[in-house]
Design a protein around this motif. Structure first.
Motif, PDB file in Angstrom:
ATOM      1  N   THR A  47       0.892  -1.371  -0.153  1.00  0.00           N
ATOM      2  CA  THR A  47       0.020  -0.018   0.091  1.00  0.00           C
ATOM      3  C   THR A  47       0.937   1.282  -0.114  1.00  0.00           C
ATOM      4  N   GLY A  48       0.345   2.234  -0.367  1.00  0.00           N
ATOM      5  CA  GLY A  48       0.946   3.638  -0.304  1.00  0.00           C
ATOM      6  C   GLY A  48       1.606   4.101  -1.621  1.00  0.00           C
ATOM      7  N   GLY A  49       1.043   3.277  -2.840  1.00  0.00           N
ATOM      8  CA  GLY A  49       1.449   3.828  -4.087  1.00  0.00           C
ATOM      9  C   GLY A  49       2.702   3.257  -4.505  1.00  0.00           C
ATOM     10  N   GLY A  50       3.327   3.836  -5.599  1.00  0.00           N
ATOM     11  CA  GLY A  50       4.303   3.299  -6.409  1.00  0.00           C
ATOM     12  C   GLY A  50       4.021   2.924  -7.810  1.00  0.00           C
ATOM     13  N   THR A  51       4.867   2.653  -8.769  1.00  0.00           N
ATOM     14  CA  THR A  51       4.817   2.392 -10.200  1.00  0.00           C
ATOM     15  C   THR A  51       4.648   1.114 -10.324  1.00  0.00           C
ATOM     16  N   SER A 144       4.147 -11.390   1.981  1.00  0.00           N
ATOM     17  CA  SER A 144       4.403 -10.542   2.957  1.00  0.00           C
ATOM     18  C   SER A 144       3.100  -9.657   3.485  1.00  0.00           C
ATOM     19  N   ARG A 145       3.214  -8.956   4.974  1.00  0.00           N
ATOM     20  CA  ARG A 145       2.105  -8.266   5.211  1.00  0.00           C
ATOM     21  C   ARG A 145       1.980  -6.994   4.438  1.00  0.00           C
ATOM     22  N   GLU A 146       2.948  -6.658   3.721  1.00  0.00           N
ATOM     23  CA  GLU A 146       2.834  -5.408   2.896  1.00  0.00           C
ATOM     24  C   GLU A 146       1.965  -5.719   1.297  1.00  0.00           C
ATOM     25  N   PHE A 147       2.189  -6.823   1.145  1.00  0.00           N
ATOM     26  CA  PHE A 147       1.612  -7.345  -0.322  1.00  0.00           C
ATOM     27  C   PHE A 147       0.173  -7.869   0.193  1.00  0.00           C
ATOM     28  N   PHE A 148      -0.232  -8.516   1.334  1.00  0.00           N
ATOM     29  CA  PHE A 148      -1.315  -8.831   1.737  1.00  0.00           C
ATOM     30  C   PHE A 148      -2.267  -7.674   2.095  1.00  0.00           C
ATOM     31  N   MET A 152      -5.648  -6.847   0.291  1.00  0.00           N
ATOM     32  CA  MET A 152      -7.023  -6.633   0.782  1.00  0.00           C
ATOM     33  C   MET A 152      -7.474  -5.207   0.442  1.00  0.00           C
ATOM     34  N   ARG A 153      -6.782  -4.320   0.347  1.00  0.00           N
ATOM     35  CA  ARG A 153      -6.978  -2.911  -0.424  1.00  0.00           C
ATOM     36  C   ARG A 153      -7.916  -3.002  -1.476  1.00  0.00           C
ATOM     37  N   ARG A 154      -7.237  -3.590  -2.385  1.00  0.00           N
ATOM     38  CA  ARG A 154      -7.643  -3.949  -3.964  1.00  0.00           C
ATOM     39  C   ARG A 154      -9.113  -4.449  -3.745  1.00  0.00           C
TER      40      ARG A 154
END
Length: 211
Positions: A47-51, A144-148, A152-154
């Motif tokens: 989460t938090g953006g990125g390209t 990872s928790r970041e990918f999880f 969930m956000r999507r």
């Protein structure tokens, strides 16, 4: 001959309208439907953006078939695919969490020998997708928790979008139904008015009494 009649086309029955041409993402969504799959579009590694992101990710939800994670890159044109080949690192942030990685293209976009050995290939056939090269099973890293969190956000955003679209469709249908009922009521009242007017005119003509 009854048998020959069965073979004759029914000229009185209108031909069914052809199905509209679907986009690659629409066909992929049909191929990985709920409740067997959780299908999410434009998934980032965190989460938090990125390209860096995958065009789509499908996660298997049935334990009996495994909880495989499939990542997808959609390439509708030859030029789009060639750009992908020049940036192999683009897929890595999500590729490493996937059990399978697949390119989804129009037929003929990917030429022989261009597909990386760790990737699979799905190509359009009409309004469906066929496997031109089965993806090999990858050694996926634990999610990872970041990918999880990104998944969930999507998923949540797509649920909200579907709910909003469904609400708008029902609201539009309600408006159409109301407009139809009003039009029918107006037509009925107009018809009754014309019939009453005709009776009055007939009465006046027969009796000479004018209202």
């Amino acid at each position: 001959d009854p048998m020959s009649n069965e073979l004759q086309p029914d000229l009185l029955t209108p031909a069914a309208a052809p199905e509209p041409r679907l986009s690659l993402i629409e066909m992929l969504r049909r191929k990985y439907p709920s409740p067997e799959w959780a299908f999410m579009e434009e998934v980032a590694p965190r989460t938090g953006g990125g390209t860096r992101y995958a065009d789509a990710v499908a996660v298997g939800l049935w334990a009996s078939r495994g909880h495989a994670v499939h990542g997808f890159e959609l390439k509708a044109s030859r030029s789009d695919w060639l750009r992908e080949l020049k940036q192999p690192e683009k897929a890595e942030p999500i590729f490493r969490f996937c059990d399978f990685w697949v390119v989804v293209t129009e037929k003929g976009v990917v030429k022989d020998g261009e597909l990386p050995p760790t990737w699979g290939l799905l190509e359009r056939r009409g309004n469906g997708l066929v496997i031109s090269k089965a993806p090999p099973k990858l050694q996926a890293q634990p999610v990872s928790r970041e990918f999880f969190s990104s998944l969930m956000r999507r998923g949540h955003e797509q649920i909200e979008a579907i709910a909003a679209r469904t609400y708008i469709e029902k609201l539009n249908q309600a408006h159409q139904d109301t407009a139809k009922r009003i039009a029918e009521a107006v037509a009925h009242a107009t018809r009754e008015h014309k019939e009453f007017k005709a009776r009055v005119e007939k009465f006046t003509a027969e009796t000479g009494i004018v209202f």
